[in-house]
Design an enzyme around this catalytic site. Structure first.
Site, short mmCIF file in Angstrom:
data_model
loop_
_atom_site.label_atom_id
_atom_site.label_comp_id
_atom_site.label_asym_id
_atom_site.label_seq_id
_atom_site.Cartn_x
_atom_site.Cartn_y
_atom_site.Cartn_z
N ASP B 12 -18.33 73.76 -31.72
CA ASP B 12 -17.62 74.72 -32.05
C ASP B 12 -16.16 74.23 -31.63
OD1 ASP B 12 -19.52 76.29 -32.63
OD2 ASP B 12 -19.51 77.91 -31.16
N ASP B 131 -26.30 83.11 -41.99
CA ASP B 131 -26.68 83.55 -40.65
C ASP B 131 -27.77 84.72 -41.10
OD1 ASP B 131 -24.84 82.11 -39.43
OD2 ASP B 131 -23.16 83.60 -39.63
#
Lengths: 214, 253
Positions: B12, B131
């Site tokens: 990330d 997701d």
């Protein structure tokens, strides 16, 4: 200093190829300029995306002429991925789905058609092995390494087997549920279906092997 | 020999820095994406995924610069996702050195983005990042979510994945929001369902906690396995995952 040109005809990111080649100690220029591409010690023809789109860009920089003149002078050319596919007669990509895209003819340095692979999962994406001829210069020292592939189409047959005065091309194969041509060494004309610039240390060694021929 | 199963760490990044602590020995700067990428490359990572979590557009510029630096030095494939909204965003990332670009929320809002990006850049570089969480209201039992799993998109996950592949997505980054963070293993039911529905490569993501978790995901049909914190904190090494997979006769690099 040996100089290499990466032919820029609007096909994708050329930065990685440039940086990877620079690790071999050559000077690298990314350009679409006809004379510069003609005169460099080595020429890399990259290519990502759809065959017909690549061919359109390639034609717009007179790519076929550049390659033909270089080969006539015995000067090295390295095609990568779609930059290899366009060296064949044609590709079946998009022929059945998109009538507007008609650039499915390659430049016929080698006979044969680039076809969709017959596999359960496509694209063929990831690290695969190669089976190269013993005399291969391209794979010297990296015969048993894996290389990074990212494609759906490939030449699944090799047709050109000249006799007599010609030296037969060295053809390297890879298997992904079926055999396909993953690299060719044909005098000054070399090509890989995989991406040496994305294949870690083995890929850099392959580029070094090519640069050593310049 | 045949194609190797891929093991992929996910980083990330925000404002050009890797966020979430990374506990790697011998790293001078664990927040430097390039240094981390190099370390993971040497550790046997088959690809790297950078997820840009930057909120502002100026931070996104910094991300592009980070991608450039990483691609200049790390000669393995890079996928970059997060905040990709337009074909121009895809173009900028590819030009900066990304090999593949992940499209998530913006694809749900505007499915034509996937079609157009695939047409322009080729399906091999367009990754549908989705997701997914369980939902009684979805026909398949799974829905696609936005905002990191907090909001429903109102779309059945399987139906959306099939549509995205038809539109030209060349790979699925399948994040299970139910499994994410649990360290209880990958979401086998989800992977199995998606495998039956599409024939593009699947990167399974979410739930990895121990080396034994990885092989069942391969059995379920994953072509690549992604994890973040277990790698970053050194709980599992990539070499351990590969040796576990090899013990089940899975081909690894």
């Amino acid at each position: 200093m040996t100089d290499v040109v990466i032919l820029d005809y609007g096909s994708g990111n050329l930065r990685s190829a440039q940086k990877a080649l620079e690790t071999t100690g050559v000077s690298v220029t990314v350009t679409s300029d006809f004379e510069t591409a003609l005169n460099a010690d080595g020429l890399v023809v990259p290519g990502v995306g759809a065959f017909s789109a690549c061919m359109a860009g390639f034609n717009s920089v007179r790519g076929a002429q550049i390659i033909e003149r270089r080969l006539a002078g015995g000067k090295a050319v390295l095609g990568i991925c779609v930059g290899m596919q366009i060296l064949f007669d044609s590709s079946t990509e998009h022929q059945d789905t998109d009538v507007e895209q008609t650039n499915w003819n390659g430049i016929s340095q080698w006979p044969g058609v680039v076809e969709k692979l017959q596999a359960q999962v496509l694209p063929h994406m990831g690290w695969n092995t190669v089976t190269s001829p013993e005399q291969s210069k391209m794979f010297a020292g990296i015969e048993h390494e894996r290389f990074y592939f990212l494609h759906t189409y490939a030449a699944t047959k090799w047709i050109l087997n000249p006799e007599g005065a010609f030296r037969a091309p060295l053809v390297t194969w890879t298997n992904y549920e079926q055999d396909f041509v993953s690299a060719v060494e044909n005098g000054p004309l070399w090509a890989t279906q995989f991406h040496p610039e994305k294949s870690g240390p083995a890929g850099l060694r392959l580029l070094q092997n090519w640069v050593d021929t310049l | 020999m045949s194609l190797a199963l891929r093991v992929i760490p996910c980083l990330d990044v925000d404002n050009g820095r890797v966020v979430k602590g990374v506990n790697f020995a011998n790293l001078r700067d664990a927040g430097d994406p390039v240094e981390l990428a190099r370390a993971y490359g040497q550790a046997g990572a088959d690809e790297l995924v950078f997820l840009d979590i930057s909120a502002s557009s100026s931070n996104r510029e910094t991300t592009l610069e980070m991608v450039r630096r990483a691609a200049d030095e790390i000669f393995i494939p890079l996928t970059v996702g997060g905040g990709v909204r337009t074909p121009e965003d895809v173009d900028r990332l590819l030009r900066s050195g990304a090999d593949k670009v992940g499209i998530n929320t913006a694809g749900l809002a505007n499915p034509d983005l996937i079609s157009e990006a695939s047409r322009r850049f080729g399906n091999q570089c367009i990754v549908l990042s989705v997701d997914v969480r369980r939902s009684a209201e979805a026909a398949s039992g799974f829905e696609a979510t936005t905002h990191g799993g907090r909001q429903s998109s109102g779309r059945d996950a399987l139906e959306w994945i099939v549509e995205a592949v038809e539109r030209g997505a060349g790979e699925i980054l399948l994040n299970s929001m139910d499994a994410d963070g649990t360290k209880a293993g990958f979401d086998i039911e989800l992977i199995t369902k998606v495998r039956a529905a599409v024939n593009v490569p699947i990167i399974a993501s979410g739930g990895a906690g121990k080396v034994e978790d990885f092989y069942p995901a391969v059995q379920a049909g994953a072509n690549a396995l992604l994890a973040a914190s277990v790698f970053h904190f050194g709980q599992i090494t990539i070499a351990e995952v590969k040796s576990e997979l090899a013990s089940h006769n899975v081909v690894v690099r």
